[in-house]
Enzyme design. Structure first.
Site, PDB file in Angstrom:
ATOM      1  N   LYS A 284       0.800  -1.195  -0.099  1.00  0.00           N
ATOM      2  CA  LYS A 284      -0.007  -0.074  -0.082  1.00  0.00           C
ATOM      3  C   LYS A 284       0.823   1.319   0.023  1.00  0.00           C
ATOM      4  CE  LYS A 284      -3.598   2.381   2.751  1.00  0.00           C
ATOM      5  NZ  LYS A 284      -4.269   2.371   4.027  1.00  0.00           N
ATOM      6  N   GLU A 288      -3.591   7.462   2.111  1.00  0.00           N
ATOM      7  CA  GLU A 288      -3.930   7.633   3.579  1.00  0.00           C
ATOM      8  C   GLU A 288      -2.505   7.650   4.321  1.00  0.00           C
ATOM      9  OE1 GLU A 288      -8.095   5.027   4.496  1.00  0.00           O
ATOM     10  OE2 GLU A 288      -6.222   3.813   4.175  1.00  0.00           O
ATOM     11  N   ASP A 361     -14.684   2.579  -1.751  1.00  0.00           N
ATOM     12  CA  ASP A 361     -14.008   1.720   0.026  1.00  0.00           C
ATOM     13  C   ASP A 361     -14.912   0.796   0.298  1.00  0.00           C
ATOM     14  OD1 ASP A 361     -12.261   0.951   1.521  1.00  0.00           O
ATOM     15  OD2 ASP A 361     -12.719   2.864   3.166  1.00  0.00           O
ATOM     16  N   GLU A 389     -16.570  -4.075   7.408  1.00  0.00           N
ATOM     17  CA  GLU A 389     -16.453  -2.897   8.059  1.00  0.00           C
ATOM     18  C   GLU A 389     -17.567  -1.872   7.907  1.00  0.00           C
ATOM     19  OE1 GLU A 389     -12.940   0.634   7.353  1.00  0.00           O
ATOM     20  OE2 GLU A 389     -12.998  -1.122   5.923  1.00  0.00           O
ATOM     21  N   TRP A 529     -13.278  12.236   3.973  1.00  0.00           N
ATOM     22  CA  TRP A 529     -13.504  11.551   5.085  1.00  0.00           C
ATOM     23  C   TRP A 529     -14.961  11.928   5.512  1.00  0.00           C
ATOM     24  CZ3 TRP A 529      -8.629  12.659   8.426  1.00  0.00           C
ATOM     25  CH2 TRP A 529      -7.733  12.022   8.160  1.00  0.00           C
TER      26      TRP A 529
END
Length: 686
Positions: A284, A288, A361, A389, A529
């Site tokens: 990754k 982020e 996501d 999630e 976000w």
């Protein structure tokens, strides 16, 4: 010839630890096919043995003993013979198998044929799966090969035992005591994966720690690799891109710096000396806040190819396409496509670009990622999320095979379905396993681990087929009960979408923990976000305009695909608010306004959960008491939280649009201020 002897199977409480490998005793005619005597497993490949073949024999012994049950008796005849021919050319390739009764004695002799010992192991599990769902031995005739070469689980587990977005307790990896002590759970985990054909495991979080590349951790990986090798599982490691600087004594991690390249070459050599079949690195980068090649003005291809050169033909670099940056003002849904598609054809042959199922996501529903089909000269694999999630953690029943089927079956408009695009490479799933006794936090979450493995092996399977075989192996073979459980499972994901993110809404969870609704959150530092970034709601309307009049994300899809979603009057309502900003009083094809339809969907989701709870209550007596109670308690949580999601969301939308509740719809139970005041800093998985 080698005989497989029956051993007593330990009697465990029905606590879920045995997963779908319970091998509960058969009844009636299905049991009469099997004798209480041992099934002989004759090895017909010259007598060669291996740890993999020994595991296959042990599994057959264990499975037949369980399926026969204590005290089972056959009326007459010789014991069942299961012959394993592990060197036959059966046209299935590596890991494939053929199952068939022996023609001259179909009731008492059975053949598992494969081209290698791994195929015999997979075939043994497949035979036991067929028997466990109630099929007669004489009726089983199957030839199968895996549809994808790489069928992988990605663990977001940290070396301290915490699992990021994990809802089933602590990590199953006891790094502190490795390599000296290997927990039995590691073997049981490998066995479960092998039963599904899963052949790769990334053992650590994509937000990786550099010290996991140090020699002390290589020794730990070596012990795991040795334990899992007989099960056909290769170990992979998430690598932190800045490791040469973090632990290597260099002042840079620039992928074009010769010293950096040399450091990675030496590190790869060190790993492969210890683990010759090491799978490779998952990375990754530049997402982020994680380090990556862009820190040095380089591209993703530069970074991936540097690592690929270090590994060579020994393994693979898997480079995640999940990227977004706070400095990029573009629609977050566009960023991966814009960064990666121009690099098509620039990645080394041993690089795989791993693409999430949708462009944001792992949301309860997203359109398929536009990168699929748009990079014909790059090896792409699909990344799915097994851990829920955004779908109610471990407490909400949400069977995810329908979600993954939507993606796999989607026509990219550029030469095939998503399944066809990734078939030459594979699929990865973010694991949902943990230290809880039942592995996954709730019993029904086991079904998602199972469904992922089955779809990775054969994406043509239907959600209903997978649910039915899982229910029969896991709970009961009673047809009525299996039918009820399958019905619950097939409706469950759509119910979650309806009470959380109906009509194409996305990313509406509260801050940080992703638990519970928070559509009012608009004050976080990074725009993407914030839930308000995604719903774009105000007094006039709701939805994210991704047409040419908005972010133009729609143009990233093939023209014939984009045309399906371009007109708000004709679009599938499931994607309406993903691609369009519409007025609250716009009339939809249903004849209802957007506001009326939105509230109706919230109510439909709540009602669906109530229906599931009623279906499960009706199974009392058909399911063992311990697991029936546990699932009932989870469904009670889901009923309460579905109403919370519905009421809090509706209250917020009303605060913006000022509209009355549609006729017949109940108002929220509490005030918007009361919902906003709820805080859960201790929620699991943070």
């Amino acid at each position: 010839m080698v005989a497989c002897s029956v051993v007593a199977v330990p009697a465990y409480a029905e606590d879920g630890y045995d997963l779908w490998l319970r091998y509960a005793p058969l009844e009636g005619e299905a049991q009469s096919d099997l004798r209480a005597d041992s099934p002989f497993a004759n090895i017909a490949d010259g007598g060669r043995s291996s740890p993999t073949l020994e595991i296959a024999l042990e599994e057959l012994s264990r499975g037949f003993a369980g399926l026969q049950g204590s005290g089972a008796r056959a009326a007459n005849g010789s014991p069942v013979k299961v012959e394993l021919d592990c060197g036959e050319t059966v046209g299935t390739g590596e890991g494939g198998y053929r199952l068939s009764p022996v023609a001259d004695d179909p009731r008492r002799a059975f053949l598992i044929a494969a081209e290698d010992h791994l195929g015999c192991l997979y075939g043994s599990f497949a035979l036991l799966r067929e028997l466990s769902t109630g099929k007669r031995l004489s009726d089983i005739a199957i030839g199968q090969a895996p549809a994808m070469p790489l069928r992988m689980l990605n663990h977001w587990d940290n070396p301290d035992g915490h699992v990021e977005r994990g809802y089933a307790g602590r990590s199953i990896f006891d790094w502190w005591h490795l390599p000296e002590r290997l927990d039995q759970r590691m073997i049981d985990y490998a066995r479960a994966n092998a039963s599904l054909g899963i052949n790769g495991v990334v053992v650590n979080n994509v937000n990786a720690k550099s010290f996991m590349l140090e020699p002390r951790y290589i020794a730990k990986l070596e012990r795991l690799a040795h334990a899992w090798r007989p099960y056909g599982i290769r170990v992979y490691l998430s690598a932190r891109f800045s490791a040469p600087r973090d632990i290597g004594g260099l002042d840079t991690a620039d992928p074009l710096d010769p010293a950096v390249r040399a450091w990675w070459h030496a590190k790869a050599d060190q790993i492969y000396t210890a683990i010759p079949d090491f799978g490779g690195f998952l990375v990754k980068a530049n997402s982020e806040g994680q380090p990556g090649p862009q820190d040095y003005g380089r591209t993703h291809a530069d970074g991936a190819n540097m690592l690929a050169a270090a590994i060579g033909d020994r393994g693979t670099v898997i480079w995640r396409a999940f990227v977004y940056s706070a400095e990029d003002e573009a629609d977050r849904a566009k960023q991966a496509y814009e960064e990666f598609v121009p690099l098509d054809g620039q990645f080394a042959d041993n690089v795989i670009v791993q693409v999430k199922n949708g462009p944001v996501d792992f949301q309860p529903r997203e359109p398929f990622h536009p990168m699929f089909g748009a990079m014909p000269n790059t090896r792409l694999m699909l990344e799915a999320q097994i851990t829920k999630e955004y779908l109610g953690f471990a407490s909400h029943l949400a069977y995810l095979a329908p979600l993954w089927k939507e993606v796999l079956d989607a026509d990219t408009g550029r030469g095939g379905t998503v399944a066809e695009v990734v078939a030459p490479v594979g699929i990865a799933g973010v694991a949902n396993t943990g230290s809880d006794r039942n592995w996954t936090g709730s019993h029904f979450d086991q079904a998602n681990w199972y469904a992922f493995g089955r779809l990775a092996w054969n994406p043509a399977l239907t959600s209903e087929e997978i649910a039915g075989e899982w229910a029969a192996q896991t709970f009961t073979r009673d047809p009525a009960a299996v039918g009820a459980i399958t019905s619950m499972m097939l409706d469950s994901r759509e119910a979650v979408v309806s009470y959380m993110t109906p009509l194409g809404l996305a990313h509406q969870m509260d801050t940080g923990h992703h638990y519970g609704p928070g559509p009012w959150v608009c004050d976080l530092a990074r725009p993407e976000w914030n839930p308000c970034y995604y719903h774009q709601a105000d007094r006039s309307g709701i939805g994210f305009d991704r047409t040419a009049n908005g972010s133009d994300a729609l143009s990233q899809y093939a023209p014939q695909v984009a045309a399906q979603w371009a007109d708000p009057a004709t679009i599938d309502p499931h994607y309406l608010l993903w691609f369009h900003h519409v007025a609250w009083d716009d009339t939809l094809p249903s004849g209802r306004t957007v506001w009326q339809e939105l509230v109706r969907e919230y109510d439909r989701g709540v009602a669906a959960v109530d229906t599931m709870a009623g279906q499960w209550a009706g199974l009392r007596g058909a399911i063992d008491a311990e697991r029936h109670r546990a699932v009932s308690e989870s469904l009670a949580i889901q009923q309460r939280e579905a109403r919370w999601w519905r009421d809090a969301s509706v209250a917020y939308w009303q605060s913006l649009n000022g509209l009355e509740m549609p006729q017949g719809a109940s108002p929220p139970a509490e005030t918007l201020e009361a919902y906003k005041s709820r805080s859960f800093p201790e929620a699991p998985g943070q």
